[in-house]
Design a protein around this motif. Structure first.
Motif, PDB file in Angstrom:
ATOM      1  N   ALA A 181      61.646  23.265  68.760  1.00  0.00           N
ATOM      2  CA  ALA A 181      60.728  23.403  67.633  1.00  0.00           C
ATOM      3  C   ALA A 181      59.915  24.668  67.854  1.00  0.00           C
ATOM      4  CB  ALA A 181      59.811  22.188  67.520  1.00  0.00           C
ATOM      5  N   ALA A 182      59.459  25.275  66.762  1.00  0.00           N
ATOM      6  CA  ALA A 182      58.712  26.524  66.912  1.00  0.00           C
ATOM      7  C   ALA A 182      57.560  26.614  65.920  1.00  0.00           C
ATOM      8  CB  ALA A 182      59.641  27.727  66.728  1.00  0.00           C
ATOM      9  N   TYR A 183      56.429  27.057  66.447  1.00  0.00           N
ATOM     10  CA  TYR A 183      55.259  27.406  65.638  1.00  0.00           C
ATOM     11  C   TYR A 183      55.515  28.807  65.100  1.00  0.00           C
ATOM     12  CZ  TYR A 183      50.168  27.997  64.734  1.00  0.00           C
ATOM     13  OH  TYR A 183      48.921  28.185  64.164  1.00  0.00           O
ATOM     14  N   THR A 184      55.468  28.981  63.796  1.00  0.00           N
ATOM     15  CA  THR A 184      55.837  30.266  63.202  1.00  0.00           C
ATOM     16  C   THR A 184      55.050  31.433  63.797  1.00  0.00           C
ATOM     17  OG1 THR A 184      54.290  29.816  61.393  1.00  0.00           O
ATOM     18  CG2 THR A 184      56.623  29.304  61.007  1.00  0.00           C
ATOM     19  N   LEU A 185      53.779  31.232  64.081  1.00  0.00           N
ATOM     20  CA  LEU A 185      52.963  32.335  64.594  1.00  0.00           C
ATOM     21  C   LEU A 185      53.357  32.696  66.020  1.00  0.00           C
ATOM     22  CD1 LEU A 185      49.436  31.436  63.139  1.00  0.00           C
ATOM     23  CD2 LEU A 185      51.352  32.643  62.069  1.00  0.00           C
ATOM     24  N   ASP A 186      53.687  31.707  66.837  1.00  0.00           N
ATOM     25  CA  ASP A 186      54.164  31.982  68.198  1.00  0.00           C
ATOM     26  C   ASP A 186      55.501  32.718  68.156  1.00  0.00           C
ATOM     27  OD1 ASP A 186      51.941  30.696  69.141  1.00  0.00           O
ATOM     28  OD2 ASP A 186      52.997  29.019  70.068  1.00  0.00           O
ATOM     29  N   GLY A 209      60.287  23.322  75.537  1.00  0.00           N
ATOM     30  CA  GLY A 209      60.500  21.887  75.420  1.00  0.00           C
ATOM     31  C   GLY A 209      61.473  21.521  74.322  1.00  0.00           C
ATOM     32  N   GLN A 210      61.688  20.222  74.166  1.00  0.00           N
ATOM     33  CA  GLN A 210      62.577  19.704  73.127  1.00  0.00           C
ATOM     34  C   GLN A 210      61.993  18.417  72.584  1.00  0.00           C
ATOM     35  OE1 GLN A 210      66.031  19.117  75.804  1.00  0.00           O
ATOM     36  NE2 GLN A 210      65.878  16.937  75.338  1.00  0.00           N
ATOM     37  N   SER A 249      70.654  20.289  69.214  1.00  0.00           N
ATOM     38  CA  SER A 249      70.693  21.752  69.037  1.00  0.00           C
ATOM     39  C   SER A 249      69.569  22.435  69.819  1.00  0.00           C
ATOM     40  CB  SER A 249      70.604  22.122  67.549  1.00  0.00           C
ATOM     41  OG  SER A 249      69.423  21.603  66.969  1.00  0.00           O
ATOM     42  N   VAL A 250      69.224  21.864  70.968  1.00  0.00           N
ATOM     43  CA  VAL A 250      68.194  22.466  71.824  1.00  0.00           C
ATOM     44  C   VAL A 250      68.668  23.844  72.270  1.00  0.00           C
ATOM     45  CG1 VAL A 250      66.869  22.241  73.961  1.00  0.00           C
ATOM     46  CG2 VAL A 250      67.407  20.197  72.592  1.00  0.00           C
ATOM     47  N   MET A 251      67.762  24.822  72.220  1.00  0.00           N
ATOM     48  CA  MET A 251      68.116  26.183  72.609  1.00  0.00           C
ATOM     49  C   MET A 251      67.372  26.606  73.868  1.00  0.00           C
ATOM     50  SD  MET A 251      68.382  28.258  68.985  1.00  0.00           S
ATOM     51  CE  MET A 251      66.632  28.121  68.618  1.00  0.00           C
TER      52      MET A 251
END
Length: 282
Positions: A181-186, A209-210, A249-251
């Motif tokens: 998962a990703a915070y757009t600003l990060d 993390g996942q 789909s963990v990267m």
């Protein structure tokens, strides 16, 4: 730098604009301003604005829409990308392409790395692979694969859930869809660092993390002080999506580490900050 961002009205486009405008001259371009499937309009705009870097975030990101209308998905996600790339090549601009974890097949049970084979089971995933291939013809491109996003702006998965929970409605989500998962600003900050450093290549960009979709929304509910019991986890195959979702789909962000960049903070920390900032505006 003079940075042009396509898809600026989208969730990630808004985050990219917010981050890049602090340090660079930014041209946030929306679909209303130019249709990327119109090669002539793209060329006229790029020639007029003379960007040094084009961040191509414009796309049809909804897998179900893409599955329902493959021709539309191909037109926007593939031909639109081709128009952006060919025009950027003509004016000497570099291109950063926003891709997706949907390029994989979901069959692996350990985190995907940048060099893993792509084998998407969906129209959306296939159009993103084709987009990557087009961008990859440039001498020095960036390809940034991102997962499920949360952040300020357009309502997507996390935000839609919070609105439902606040209204006392249940939010039914996949309990067995595990991803990054990703915070757009990060994500935008690390992309900006890579672009400024001219570190080209394929990069996975996410918070550390996942989590399953259920864990992500449950955590958001708790941070927002909403009733977590309204978040209902259900097996993915019972949700009735038209397009297949990947169970896994963990990267892994191997390319980031190999290039000497720190992996963004854990998704839980980023989510907590997002919820805190979100509540200040409500």
């Amino acid at each position: 730098m003079r940075v042009l961002i396509t898809g600026a009205a989208g969730l990630f486009g808004q985050g990219l604009t917010q981050v890049f405008v602090a340090k660079h001259i930014v041209f946030p371009i929306t679909h209303a301003m130019v249709d990327t499937t119109n090669a002539t309009a793209v060329r006229e705009l790029f020639v007029k604005l003379e960007p040094e870097v084009v961040i191509h975030a414009a796309a049809i990101p909804d897998p179900d829409i893409c599955e329902t209308d493959p021709a539309l998905a191909f037109s926007v996600n593939v031909e639109g990308t081709r128009n952006v790339v060919e025009t950027a090549r003509e004016i000497g601009a570099a291109v950063a392409f926003v891709s997706s974890d949907a390029v994989f097949d979901g069959k692996k049970m350990t985190p995907y790395i940048e060099t893993d084979a792509t084998n998407p089971p969906t129209v959306y995933g296939r159009t993103k692979v084709q987009g990557e291939e087009i961008v990859g013809t440039l001498p020095a491109p960036w390809i940034f694969r991102v997962p499920v996003l949360f952040g300020p702006g357009k309502a997507k998965f996390v935000e839609k859930g919070l609105v439902k929970l606040k209204n006392g409605e249940r939010y039914i989500v996949a309990s067995d869809q595990v991803a990054s998962a990703a915070y757009t600003l990060d994500a935008a900050h690390i992309m900006m660092e890579l672009i400024e450093a001219r570190r080209y290549g394929i990069f996975h960009i996410a918070n550390a993390g996942q989590c399953s979709r259920y864990e992500l929304e449950l955590c958001a509910a708790q941070f927002a002080g909403l009733d977590p019991a309204l978040v209902i986890g259900t097996p993915l195959n019972e949700l009735g999506h038209r397009a297949k979702r990947l169970n896994y789909s963990v990267m892994e962000m191997r390319a980031l580490k190999q290039n000497g960049f720190a992996v963004p903070r854990p998704w839980e920390e980023a989510l907590e900050e997002y919820i805190r900032e979100r509540q200040k505006t409500r």
